[in-house]
Design an enzyme around this catalytic site. Structure first.
Site: not given
Length: 439
Positions: A291-292
């Site tokens: 995930d970012m």
């Protein structure tokens, strides 16, 4: 309809973006007034206990200088009505039992009970309904919901195919568009806003009582892309600053492994933040994703053959992954196995939900280090698996610190992939890679 706001602090110069998780203090004060009001409404207690989204918008009079005040809204119906005096009215009132929508709806229901095929009738009625929702923007322009969605998804054949070009049910009845619509119709200047959840979490989803959430993506984002035109808006806080630097941990002729900082996307996207691939080389192929907001070890392949082989290793669970996390809670059990199937929340991406009917298997082993620090070992690789498994009441029931989606905001998401173990697809040597946890 207009509510005084006893706020003496400074107001934001630009309109606070409605997809934010950290409202301005003036919006928080307005929300607390609404929450106090809701707690006094005994006749709504049962319905509110089931959970509902509410919103507030701090505004000023656009025609003259005035002290800030606020307006409030709720999503959908409350007590079977959409016209309670404390809140702004609906964009379009479809609830009158003697008017076109309700009378046609009853006829369709009667046909269905009689064994008739009614899908085409229902689609046509929904199309008619969304043509009645004429949404304003800050320029003073007006367009109906059907046309707004058509333009927003103009490049998506899947939208026309799967949804018949019809927006999701309830579009236009969420808090954010109702508040903006009322403000524009009454010459009010939007200053900032906040949306909060009141009551218990819906089945399968993760919502916390009185916690603030951004406007939903499935129904609201297309509308707000139009309605916000003409407003001076602050930068989207979802596009957070990157925490740390991108570092190469391992590299050979076939793969490169990096330590990805929190806030950097793994692959190019639409948010304007440079990704790992863009930093290194457009020819690199990420074998898996982080995930970012998650930091840590990320493997990228240098050719298609290695990429395919490594993806097969992940699918066969032959890559051991170890994540470190700090959670919002006190963990007592030394080892826990969590098995909760997950599926996308289609109307509110990127959220995922627990779904025992259509969800895919997701298994995580949790090992306690101390009361709030855990090691997480995902045996499967579902989107947001660790975040949901930690936050959900049937999982660890302790959201990861800084999880804006399923918990509370902080300076970062306290989740880091600190160890990977696998057999190299070309040399067949055992590889163990680690990188220090930054928290």
């Amino acid at each position: 309809m207009f509510h005084p706001l006893p706020y003496a602090g400074s107001l934001p110069e630009k309109f606070t973006y409605p997809f934010c998780y950290q409202p301005h203090p003036s919006a928080v004060m307005a929300a607390e007034i609404v929450q106090k009001y809701l707690s006094s409404k005994e006749e709504w207690a049962d319905e509110l206990n089931n959970g509902k989204m509410f919103g507030v918008m701090v505004v000023t009079d656009a025609a003259k200088e005035s002290s800030p005040f606020f307006i409030a809204a709720y999503s959908g119906l409350l007590g079977g009505r959409n016209d309670h005096e404390f809140f702004v009215p609906p964009v379009f009132n479809s609830q009158n039992k003697d008017e076109h929508f309700k009378t046609t709806e009853r006829r369709i229901s009667a046909l269905s009970r009689g064994g008739r095929e009614t899908r085409a009738y229902s689609i046509n009625l929904q199309r008619w309904l969304f043509m009645q929702y004429n949404m304003r923007n800050a320029f003073g322009e007006s367009r109906n919901v059907l046309d707004i969605f058509k333009d927003y998804y103009s490049a998506s054949k899947a939208y026309e195919r799967k949804a018949n070009g019809v927006p999701p049910s309830g579009t236009g009845d969420c808090c954010a568009p109702k508040l903006l619509q009322y403000a524009f119709l009454h010459n009010l200047k939007p200053v900032c806003m906040a949306e909060f959840w009141y009551g218990n979490s819906p089945k399968g989803e993760i919502r916390h009582h009185l916690q603030y959430y951004p406007a939903c993506s499935g129904k609201c984002k297309p509308l707000l892309s139009y309605m916000l035109q003409g407003l001076d808006i602050e930068e989207n806080p979802q596009e957070a600053a990157i925490k740390g630097k991108l570092e190469t941990v391992y590299e050979d002729k076939w793969i490169v492994v990096v330590n990805k900082p929190s806030g950097m996307p793994s692959v190019p996207g639409k948010i304007g933040v440079k990704s790992v691939v863009e930093h290194l080389s457009p020819t690199l192929l990420p074998v898996h994703r982080l995930d970012m907001a998650t930091s840590g070890l990320l493997i990228l392949a240098k050719n298609e053959k290695t990429h395919k082989e490594m993806q097969s290793m992940f699918a066969a669970r032959r890559v051991k992954k170890e994540y470190a996390a700090i959670v919002e809670g006190h963990i007592s059990q030394e080892t826990t196995e969590i098995s909760l199937p997950l599926s996308p929340d289609i109307l509110n991406r990127p959220y995922q939900k627990v779904d025992y009917e259509k969800g895919k298997e997701a298994v995580t082993i949790v090992r306690r280090q101390d009361a709030t620090r855990v090691l997480l070992y995902p045996l499967t690789g579902r989107t947001h698996q660790l975040r949901v498994h930690c936050a959900h009441c049937q999982g660890l029931n302790a959201p990861i610190k800084g999880d804006e989606l399923y918990g509370k905001t902080a300076d970062r998401l306290y989740l880091h992939c600190q160890r990977l173990e696998f057999t190299h697809p070309e040399t067949h040597k055992a590889i163990t890679l680690t990188c220090p946890t930054p928290f």
